[in-house]
Design an enzyme around this catalytic site. Structure first.
Site, PDB file in Angstrom:
ATOM      1  N   THR A  88       8.070   2.735   0.584  1.00 52.70           N
ATOM      2  CA  THR A  88       7.915   1.390   1.150  1.00 52.70           C
ATOM      3  C   THR A  88       8.240   0.282   0.159  1.00 52.70           C
ATOM      4  O   THR A  88       8.936  -0.682   0.491  1.00 52.70           O
ATOM      5  CB  THR A  88       6.481   1.189   1.675  1.00 52.70           C
ATOM      6  OG1 THR A  88       6.080   2.349   2.397  1.00 52.70           O
ATOM      7  CG2 THR A  88       6.395  -0.027   2.584  1.00 52.70           C
ATOM      8  N   ALA A 148       0.852  -1.190   0.000  1.00 53.37           N
ATOM      9  CA  ALA A 148       0.000   0.000   0.000  1.00 53.37           C
ATOM     10  C   ALA A 148       0.884   1.236   0.000  1.00 53.37           C
ATOM     11  O   ALA A 148       0.531   2.265   0.567  1.00 53.37           O
ATOM     12  CB  ALA A 148      -0.952   0.003   1.190  1.00 53.37           C
ATOM     13  N   SER A 149       2.071   1.113  -0.598  1.00 54.87           N
ATOM     14  CA  SER A 149       3.021   2.213  -0.712  1.00 54.87           C
ATOM     15  C   SER A 149       3.307   2.821   0.658  1.00 54.87           C
ATOM     16  O   SER A 149       3.658   2.116   1.588  1.00 54.87           O
ATOM     17  CB  SER A 149       2.490   3.256  -1.706  1.00 54.87           C
ATOM     18  OG  SER A 149       3.477   4.231  -1.974  1.00 54.87           O
ATOM     19  N   HIS A 150       3.140   4.130   0.799  1.00 60.45           N
ATOM     20  CA  HIS A 150       3.515   4.821   2.031  1.00 60.45           C
ATOM     21  C   HIS A 150       2.365   4.956   3.024  1.00 60.45           C
ATOM     22  O   HIS A 150       2.508   5.626   4.044  1.00 60.45           O
ATOM     23  CB  HIS A 150       4.008   6.227   1.682  1.00 60.45           C
ATOM     24  CG  HIS A 150       2.939   7.072   1.026  1.00 60.45           C
ATOM     25  ND1 HIS A 150       2.606   6.930  -0.300  1.00 60.45           N
ATOM     26  CD2 HIS A 150       2.121   8.035   1.519  1.00 60.45           C
ATOM     27  CE1 HIS A 150       1.638   7.779  -0.591  1.00 60.45           C
ATOM     28  NE2 HIS A 150       1.325   8.465   0.490  1.00 60.45           N
TER      29      HIS A 150
END
Length: 643
Positions: free
Chosen positions: A389, A233-235
């Site tokens: 991330t 979910a990336s950052h």
């Protein structure tokens, strides 16, 4: 009484502070949550053992969630009965209509599921949801059953895309970032794919770019795959997670994601009706595991060596620190920089930790950039590199502590690419500065094509331009997403940094005394605004002024009104060519009001030489939109009043 009621009543007998969720063997740490709702798997066996301890542990393993209770509390009225089969073990088992209590059986029946609106999980060309309980107002919607259904749906989509001949089984790779729900969802996705007849290779901790790259390494018989899934979910905060999908043609688009979610909804309905799926044992026998990151990092190292004329250690003597933000990018120090001869002491937050205890892994975040800047200065390093991330975004810091992100990173990448491809078009998102346009076109001799927000939008536009004969070799966002034609248009934060290192290595090969300052020298002359900010104007979807319409319709009405208002102001001028929102120049700067890609928000970006100029631009925007009562203008009002 349904099994949910049994468990709910059982849990209510104990203080919530005694409830623990054990993520082992999925993560290195144990997390504590206030209730059983944190467990997203389905319960297929409940065993109660009356021992002299007051502690309840929820242990999940694939589709199994066993509740082990150690207590002498009586369990009358719960439908639980004690059996004296052994002096060493006493247990009680809950049995219900759709609940199989024999975990060794060949299939697992699915107990009652919560209803899920699958289309709400779409986030542009990704899927995003809440996977872990713990944040108030954010109920879990990306559960294991939901993930199984989505993965199986991707399988169906892939079959339709690839149309394999005969009995050939397609192969899919699955990787994940450092989130605490990552391995659980990886296993759920594996179950969905295996049950749909696919071969699955789990790569474990990986980067998003590596997952796409795995669809391209056809020479690697043990790793070549037809499609890949990245769980990330990336950052976003620790409780979120999501899925990205790739084939050898790149990441899937919005229409593809919608198709997959519609398929997943149908699959989920069948599962919730009690359709039998494969057991964990059968799934594990069909899943392979591989270390693909070694192949991916080896390719990165080779790229830098080639750029330096095949020198083994072209970065020898350079001190480069890495900040991975406890995401998946910790590999870059030991697996990429050190083999190239760089010193990496002082690198920080390389260990994966899905709670992100040090800072948000986000190259746009001020705290994150302050952290890598401090590391560079404290260690007297030549260069600092920071990743998000899942490593599809990145930024850098030079030896003086100067941040190389946003417009600066775009300018530097444009300078490097335009040396290799003179006159090429640089595609960016909509919030890049006027100074960047001047730098690319007047200083570098290239063409700046400012498009829309969204990395997939930017990449697809660059591909489209090439298809109609307009050469483009770089598509890059201010967020740190950057893709190059030479790298299959993959937005790869690690490759972006390798591109910088290539330039540094090639220059050092000619003159060993050169340091990283040569990179920042390449963007001398970039005109930068004294003031740059973004103010988010939220749309109240429940406000009567929407008159039952959507927030998107309301937002478009705001933009149309702004467009008409600006035409009557002699101090302001609309951008002659604009693809998103309303972009206006004036008072030595500019502002852009646009509608968010996914949220009921109108972001307002302002850049100006001084606070006074920014105030004038903010006031002009405020006067144009103040008659829309569903807009929350408090942040804009505050800025205008204080500036």
């Amino acid at each position: 009484m349904r099994w949910e009621s049994h468990i709910s009543t059982l849990l209510s007998l104990f203080p919530s502070s005694l409830f623990h969720r054990d993520f082992s063997p999925y993560t290195e740490r144990e997390a504590t949550y206030p209730s059983m709702a944190a467990v997203s798997g389905r319960i297929i066996q409940t065993t109660v053992s009356p021992r002299q301890s007051k502690n309840l542990r929820l242990i999940t393993s694939g589709t199994i969630c066993a509740v082990k209770l150690h207590s002498t509390v009586p369990h009358q009225g719960l439908g639980l009965t004690w059996t004296e089969n052994s002096a060493m073990q006493k247990s009680a088992t809950v049995k219900t209509k759709n609940l199989l209590c024999n975990a060794s059986q060949s299939g697992t029946a699915v107990s009652s599921f919560e209803k899920v609106d699958f289309l709400k999980l779409q986030n542009g060309s990704d899927i995003r949801g809440v996977a872990i309980e713990g944040v108030e107002g954010e109920p879990v919607n990306l559960t294991e059953p939901v993930t199984e259904a989505i993965a199986a749906a991707f399988g169906g989509w892939l079959l339709n895309k690839k149309k394999p001949e005969g009995s050939k089984r397609l192969r899919v790779s699955i990787g994940h970032d450092s989130r605490i729900s990552a391995k659980i969802l990886q296993n759920a996705a594996s179950r969905g794919l295996v049950s749909a007849g696919f071969e699955v290779i789990q790569y474990g901790l990986a980067s998003t770019p590596a997952m796409f790259n795995s669809t391209l390494t056809q020479g690697e018989a043990n790793h070549w795959v037809d499609g890949s899934i990245m769980i990330t979910a990336s950052h976003l905060p620790y409780n979120r997670n999501g899925l990205k999908f790739f084939t050898c043609e790149g990441g899937l688009g919005k229409a593809d994601i919608k198709d997959i979610l519609q398929r997943a909804s149908s699959i989920y309905e069948k599962l919730s009706d009690g359709e039998v799926i494969m057991s964990n044992k059968d799934v594990e026998a069909s899943v392979k595991k591989a270390d693909y990151m070694s192949i991916y990092t080896s390719d990165l190292v080779s790229a830098v060596r080639r750029a330096a004329g095949n020198i083994e250690k072209p970065l020898k003597g350079l001190h480069i620190v890495v900040d991975a933000g406890n995401g998946a990018g910790g590999f870059f120090a030991a697996k990429v920089l050190e083999p190239l001869g760089a010193i990496t002491s002082g690198s920080q937050f390389l260990e994966p930790d899905g709670l992100f205890p040090n800072h948000i892994p986000n190259p746009e975040d001020k705290t994150a950039m302050q952290a890598i800047t401090k590391a560079v200065l404290d260690n007297k390093a030549d260069l600092g590199i920071i990743f998000d991330t899942d490593v599809d975004r990145s930024a850098a810091v030079d030896s003086t502590g100067r941040e190389i992100n946003r417009n600066r990173l775009i300018a530097l990448m444009a300078a490097i690419v335009l040396e290799e491809h003179p006159g090429t078009t640089i595609v960016t998102d909509s919030v890049t500065s006027d100074g960047l346009t001047t730098f690319i076109e007047n200083r570098l001799g290239g063409k700046h094509h400012r498009f829309k927000r969204g990395y997939k939008n930017v990449i697809d536009e660059a591909i489209r331009l090439n298809s109609i004969g307009e050469e483009s070799h770089l598509a890059i966002e201010t967020s740190g997403h950057g893709a190059l034609k030479e790298n299959h248009w993959l937005d790869d934060g690690a490759y972006l940094m390798v591109k910088l290192l290539n330039k540094l290595a090639s220059m050092r090969a000619k003159d060993p005394s050169i340091d990283s300052k040569c990179l920042t020298d390449m963007i001398d002359g970039l005109d930068e605004a004294g003031i740059a900010l973004e103010i988010r104007l939220k749309i109240d979807q429940n406000h009567a002024d929407l008159k039952g319409g959507s927030f998107r319709d309301y937002g478009e009405a705001v933009l149309k009104h702004l467009n008409n208002t600006i035409e009557s102001d002699p101090n302001l001028k609309k951008a002659p060519k604009n693809f998103e929102g309303v972009r206006v120049s004036g008072y030595g700067g500019w502002f852009l009001l646009r509608l968010s890609l996914h949220d009921p928000v109108l972001p307002l970006n302002i850049e100006a030489p001084t606070k006074e100029d920014a105030h004038k631009l903010g006031l002009a925007a405020l006067n144009a939109v103040r008659e829309f009562p569903a807009l929350d203008l408090s942040a804009l009002l505050n800025f205008v009043q204080q500036s």
